[in-house]
Design a protein around this motif. Structure first.
Motif, PDB file in Angstrom:
ATOM      1  N   LEU A 340      45.539  81.314  19.529  1.00 43.66           N
ATOM      2  CA  LEU A 340      45.741  80.320  20.587  1.00 43.66           C
ATOM      3  C   LEU A 340      44.617  80.413  21.625  1.00 43.66           C
ATOM      4  O   LEU A 340      44.112  79.385  22.100  1.00 43.66           O
ATOM      5  N   ALA A 341      44.225  81.636  21.959  1.00 43.61           N
ATOM      6  CA  ALA A 341      43.102  81.802  22.884  1.00 43.61           C
ATOM      7  C   ALA A 341      41.833  81.198  22.294  1.00 43.61           C
ATOM      8  O   ALA A 341      41.022  80.586  23.008  1.00 43.61           O
ATOM      9  N   GLN A 342      41.647  81.329  20.993  1.00 41.89           N
ATOM     10  CA  GLN A 342      40.491  80.740  20.317  1.00 41.89           C
ATOM     11  C   GLN A 342      40.496  79.222  20.441  1.00 41.89           C
ATOM     12  O   GLN A 342      39.459  78.587  20.654  1.00 41.89           O
ATOM     13  N   VAL A 343      41.684  78.622  20.336  1.00 45.51           N
ATOM     14  CA  VAL A 343      41.813  77.163  20.492  1.00 45.51           C
ATOM     15  C   VAL A 343      41.315  76.727  21.864  1.00 45.51           C
ATOM     16  O   VAL A 343      40.452  75.842  21.999  1.00 45.51           O
ATOM     17  N   PHE A 344      41.840  77.357  22.903  1.00 52.73           N
ATOM     18  CA  PHE A 344      41.517  76.908  24.260  1.00 52.73           C
ATOM     19  C   PHE A 344      40.097  77.310  24.663  1.00 52.73           C
ATOM     20  O   PHE A 344      39.439  76.593  25.429  1.00 52.73           O
ATOM     21  N   ALA A 345      39.597  78.440  24.139  1.00 48.08           N
ATOM     22  CA  ALA A 345      38.201  78.814  24.403  1.00 48.08           C
ATOM     23  C   ALA A 345      37.254  77.792  23.787  1.00 48.08           C
ATOM     24  O   ALA A 345      36.250  77.402  24.406  1.00 48.08           O
ATOM     25  N   ASN A 346      37.564  77.331  22.571  1.00 48.66           N
ATOM     26  CA  ASN A 346      36.715  76.313  21.940  1.00 48.66           C
ATOM     27  C   ASN A 346      36.733  75.012  22.743  1.00 48.66           C
ATOM     28  O   ASN A 346      35.703  74.340  22.887  1.00 48.66           O
ATOM     29  N   LEU A 413      35.836  71.963  16.924  1.00 48.97           N
ATOM     30  CA  LEU A 413      36.993  71.066  17.091  1.00 48.97           C
ATOM     31  C   LEU A 413      37.814  70.984  15.811  1.00 48.97           C
ATOM     32  O   LEU A 413      39.045  70.854  15.871  1.00 48.97           O
ATOM     33  N   SER A 414      37.161  71.058  14.661  1.00 48.25           N
ATOM     34  CA  SER A 414      37.906  71.082  13.405  1.00 48.25           C
ATOM     35  C   SER A 414      38.816  72.303  13.360  1.00 48.25           C
ATOM     36  O   SER A 414      39.988  72.213  12.960  1.00 48.25           O
ATOM     37  N   LEU A 415      38.279  73.452  13.786  1.00 50.73           N
ATOM     38  CA  LEU A 415      39.077  74.669  13.805  1.00 50.73           C
ATOM     39  C   LEU A 415      40.212  74.566  14.819  1.00 50.73           C
ATOM     40  O   LEU A 415      41.333  75.036  14.561  1.00 50.73           O
ATOM     41  N   VAL A 416      39.957  73.945  15.965  1.00 48.29           N
ATOM     42  CA  VAL A 416      41.016  73.722  16.956  1.00 48.29           C
ATOM     43  C   VAL A 416      42.182  72.964  16.336  1.00 48.29           C
ATOM     44  O   VAL A 416      43.355  73.362  16.456  1.00 48.29           O
ATOM     45  N   LYS A 417      41.896  71.874  15.664  1.00 51.26           N
ATOM     46  CA  LYS A 417      42.953  71.049  15.065  1.00 51.26           C
ATOM     47  C   LYS A 417      43.756  71.845  14.037  1.00 51.26           C
ATOM     48  O   LYS A 417      44.997  71.807  14.031  1.00 51.26           O
ATOM     49  N   ARG A 418      43.074  72.583  13.181  1.00 52.75           N
ATOM     50  CA  ARG A 418      43.768  73.321  12.133  1.00 52.75           C
ATOM     51  C   ARG A 418      44.634  74.432  12.717  1.00 52.75           C
ATOM     52  O   ARG A 418      45.763  74.656  12.280  1.00 52.75           O
ATOM     53  N   LEU A 419      44.119  75.156  13.723  1.00 55.10           N
ATOM     54  CA  LEU A 419      44.894  76.238  14.330  1.00 55.10           C
ATOM     55  C   LEU A 419      46.108  75.701  15.077  1.00 55.10           C
ATOM     56  O   LEU A 419      47.201  76.283  15.017  1.00 55.10           O
ATOM     57  N   GLY A 424      52.383  74.501  14.519  1.00 55.30           N
ATOM     58  CA  GLY A 424      53.388  73.451  14.601  1.00 55.30           C
ATOM     59  C   GLY A 424      53.124  72.436  15.692  1.00 55.30           C
ATOM     60  O   GLY A 424      54.020  71.671  16.061  1.00 55.30           O
ATOM     61  N   GLY A 425      51.891  72.407  16.212  1.00 54.50           N
ATOM     62  CA  GLY A 425      51.570  71.498  17.307  1.00 54.50           C
ATOM     63  C   GLY A 425      50.634  70.387  16.883  1.00 54.50           C
ATOM     64  O   GLY A 425      50.404  70.138  15.699  1.00 54.50           O
ATOM     65  N   ALA A 426      50.084  69.698  17.875  1.00 56.05           N
ATOM     66  CA  ALA A 426      49.167  68.589  17.622  1.00 56.05           C
ATOM     67  C   ALA A 426      48.131  68.547  18.736  1.00 56.05           C
ATOM     68  O   ALA A 426      48.372  68.995  19.859  1.00 56.05           O
ATOM     69  N   VAL A 427      46.937  68.030  18.407  1.00 55.57           N
ATOM     70  CA  VAL A 427      45.874  67.888  19.396  1.00 55.57           C
ATOM     71  C   VAL A 427      45.310  66.481  19.287  1.00 55.57           C
ATOM     72  O   VAL A 427      45.240  65.911  18.190  1.00 55.57           O
ATOM     73  N   GLU A 428      44.932  65.911  20.415  1.00 52.96           N
ATOM     74  CA  GLU A 428      44.338  64.573  20.430  1.00 52.96           C
ATOM     75  C   GLU A 428      43.262  64.517  21.499  1.00 52.96           C
ATOM     76  O   GLU A 428      43.255  65.303  22.450  1.00 52.96           O
ATOM     77  N   ALA A 429      42.342  63.591  21.320  1.00 54.68           N
ATOM     78  CA  ALA A 429      41.228  63.422  22.257  1.00 54.68           C
ATOM     79  C   ALA A 429      41.222  61.992  22.776  1.00 54.68           C
ATOM     80  O   ALA A 429      41.632  61.055  22.068  1.00 54.68           O
ATOM     81  N   SER A 430      40.757  61.844  24.004  1.00 56.60           N
ATOM     82  CA  SER A 430      40.630  60.502  24.579  1.00 56.60           C
ATOM     83  C   SER A 430      39.421  60.469  25.498  1.00 56.60           C
ATOM     84  O   SER A 430      38.979  61.498  26.016  1.00 56.60           O
ATOM     85  N   SER A 431      38.869  59.275  25.667  1.00 58.53           N
ATOM     86  CA  SER A 431      37.712  59.101  26.539  1.00 58.53           C
ATOM     87  C   SER A 431      37.593  57.623  26.891  1.00 58.53           C
ATOM     88  O   SER A 431      37.928  56.758  26.075  1.00 58.53           O
ATOM     89  N   ASP A 432      37.119  57.355  28.091  1.00 63.31           N
ATOM     90  CA  ASP A 432      36.868  55.968  28.494  1.00 63.31           C
ATOM     91  C   ASP A 432      35.524  55.459  28.010  1.00 63.31           C
ATOM     92  O   ASP A 432      35.138  54.329  28.310  1.00 63.31           O
ATOM     93  N   GLY A 433      34.798  56.302  27.252  1.00 64.50           N
ATOM     94  CA  GLY A 433      33.520  55.864  26.695  1.00 64.50           C
ATOM     95  C   GLY A 433      32.380  56.759  27.118  1.00 64.50           C
ATOM     96  O   GLY A 433      32.545  57.690  27.922  1.00 64.50           O
ATOM     97  N   PRO A 434      31.179  56.526  26.585  1.00 70.21           N
ATOM     98  CA  PRO A 434      30.018  57.351  26.909  1.00 70.21           C
ATOM     99  C   PRO A 434      29.763  57.428  28.408  1.00 70.21           C
ATOM    100  O   PRO A 434      29.820  56.417  29.119  1.00 70.21           O
TER     101      PRO A 434
END
Length: 597
Positions: A340-346, A413-419, A424-434
């Motif tokens: 979990l620490a690896q997820v948030f550190a990434n 980020l690929s590793l974040v999603k898999r971990l 049993g959780g989920a991750v999502e990203a959002s942005s208003d654009g460049p």
């Protein structure tokens, strides 16, 4: 003028030739490494081909036998006998090719066993066809035992192909890191060579010749860089030596202010390389289904704190401000704290990498129903809408005009999603654009359990069958590792504390030295030659002179399976390289108490 020019040439050559010799030596080393890794890859491909040929010969024998049983034609019986002879020769060759791989040797033995039983079945049915006719042979075939052996043989060959394919993937991963190392070394020495050559010709006034030689060097470096594309080199042992050298410098006392920053930079980059290697290996393990996590009850705050500590050097180096909004009450999860620490550190390092110097990053932790919700938000370069659907794909990178020096490898980020999904959780990203920042949101299911100690966590405690030596006095310590530079540095650091140190570089010598020394502590590399660390640990636990020693495993592997196996054969704890000296000091203090000054 002539005398001055001659002296200038001699001075220039005296400065330039040593650099060129070193550069030539590095070039030879690079070519040697490429040749060795090329041999390993060729060998793996040869094994894969031998597996395919053996399976094809088995299929040919079965096909020729089937045709003989149906038609009774002696020609098909001859084809069957030819295929059988070829099959035995092919499996013998496969066995000889895998002598350096115990796992594949076991697979080959299993395949031979199934093949022998299948051939026996085919021979019996052929005899029945020849002596009693089609019906008798068909009845025997319908028993199905021969087909089961055939399927078992196919399964063994499939497992062998999978293991060889994994070897190819691992060597490709190592090649990327080796390429970076070789390229950096080559460029540094090439630049030094160019600078001194330019200085030589400036002294004698031959700038045109200097420019031509510099161009020739650059062309040679370009060709060499292309050749280094397949280089693979294990990085854990070199990183362990680098880490030990840094710890030794710091342990020695005050350093000159002029080298404080370079030391900190080496430290930071060594940590970055270690994390990059782990991310690459973790991604490979997850894809292969070989990734294992510890299951424990975790306070999310502990994982967050560890992630912030890991990310802090990068944030500080870029002058970025991290604002943390903690939850009002503890959030308890079922999972692996370190992962979990690896997820948030990434996520934090990703935010830092793609945000400008002095920018702000927000980390917010909260609760929604039965879920913990963690948000990491930045005001960096943002994400293009078309990139978001594939942002978490392995090696996914956003194309930008002119390239991007901050692009990374597309692994984190690929590793974040898999971990996260493995928790049993989920991750999502959002942005208003460049140019408008981005936000990553992680949801994790909460647990109702009360926190308990980590299952399987190594504890450094005195063994019940032996009383602990009194605290405070120097210890007898055996260091066993085939990395000479690493072990010499550790011997020096431990020796500064007054401990009696002896070293060994292979497993057999380690056992002999331990019996003679009767050490209080043994730092033991798992990958020792002659006898590996697992076998050495078992023998030390079985011997009355060494069975009470504190056994510390040092390994280039971070596999949870290796950790559990180390504890099962007698190690007290398991450390993955590169190891910080502070970790070793802490283990000694936990076992023996603080050392007397």
């Amino acid at each position: 003028m002539t005398r001055t020019t001659g002296r200038g040439v001699r001075v220039g050559l005296a400065l330039t030739l040593p650099i060129l010799v070193v550069n030539a030596a590095l070039t030879w080393w690079s070519i040697h490494q490429i040749a060795e890794h090329g041999r390993q890859v060729s060998h793996t491909l040869e094994v894969q081909a031998a597996i395919a040929v053996s399976l094809a010969a088995l299929e040919d024998a079965q096909s020729a036998h089937r045709n003989y049983v149906i038609t009774g034609s002696p020609a098909f019986l001859g084809h069957y006998e030819t295929a059988t002879s070829a099959l035995r020769a092919d499996t013998d060759r496969l066995a000889s090719l895998t002598t350096d791989n115990p796992s594949q040797q076991a697979h080959t033995a299993a395949a031979r066993s199934h093949i022998d039983r299948r051939l026996a079945h085919l021979a019996e049915s052929a005899r029945l066809r020849q002596e009693r006719g089609l019906e008798a042979a068909s009845a025997f075939i319908r028993t199905g035992s021969g087909l089961r052996e055939m399927d078992a043989a196919r399964d063994v060959f499939a497992a062998m192909r999978g293991e060889e394919q994994e070897l190819l993937r691992d060597r490709s991963t190592s090649a990327r890191q080796a390429y970076v190392t070789a390229m950096t070394t080559t460029v540094i020495w090439a630049i030094a060579s160019f600078a001194l050559i330019a200085l030589t010709y400036a002294i004698v006034g031959r700038t045109t010749a200097s420019r031509a030689r510099a161009e020739a060097l650059q062309e040679a470096d370009r060709r060499k860089d292309e050749f280094l594309a397949t280089l693979a080199h294990e990085l854990r042992n070199p990183l362990a030596a680098i880490r030990a050298a840094l710890d030794s410098i710091r342990l020695g006392g005050e350093t000159a202010p002029a080298i404080d920053r370079p030391i900190a930079t080496i430290d930071h980059q060594a940590e970055h390389l270690s994390r990059l290697i782990e991310d690459l290996l973790d991604s490979s393990r997850i894809v292969q289904g070989k990734f294992r996590m510890r299951h424990e009850t975790v306070d999310l705050k502990q994982a967050i704190d560890l992630a912030v500590e890991t990310s802090r050097p990068m944030l500080d180096a870029r002058g970025q401000n991290l604002a943390i909004d903690p939850p009002p009450a503890p959030l308890i999860l079922d999972g692996d704290r370190d992962r979990l620490a690896q997820v948030f550190a990434n996520l934090l390092t990703n935010a830092a990498r793609y945000s400008g110097a002095g920018s702000r990053i927000w980390l917010t932790v909260g609760r929604e129903a039965r879920q913990a919700v963690v948000r990491v938000r930045d005001e960096g370069r943002g994400i293009a809408p078309e990139m978001i659907p594939r942002l978490f794909d392995l090696f996914a990178q956003e194309d930008r005009p002119g390239g991007d020096a901050q692009g990374g490898l597309g692994i984190g980020l690929s590793l974040v999603k898999r971990l996260v999904e493995m928790h049993g959780g989920a991750v999502e990203a959002s942005s208003d654009g460049p140019g408008r920042g981005s936000e990553f949101l992680v949801r994790l299911p909460l647990s109702r359990e009360v926190p308990t100690p980590v299952e399987g966590q190594a504890r450094v405690e005195p063994r019940p069958e032996a009383a602990s030596p009194p605290a405070g006095r120097p210890r007898r310590i055996l260091l066993a590792d085939d990395n000479v530079e690493f072990i010499e540095l550790y011997a020096m650091m431990l020796g500064r504390h007054g401990h009696q140190i002896e070293v060994s570089h292979d497993g057999a010598a380690a056992i002999q030295t331990a019996i003679r020394l009767r050490p209080d502590v043994v730092l033991l590399d798992i990958g020792l030659p002659e006898l590996d660390g697992f076998e050495v640990a078992k023998r030390l636990r079985d011997h009355p002179e060494t069975n009470s020693a504190l056994l510390i495993a040092l390994s280039g592997s971070a596999h949870e399976e290796d950790r559990r196996h180390a504890l099962s054969v007698g190690f007290d704890t398991y450390l993955s390289k590169p190891v910080r000296f502070a970790e070793v000091e802490e283990l000694l203090t936990l076992r023996f108490g603080p050392q007397s000054s």
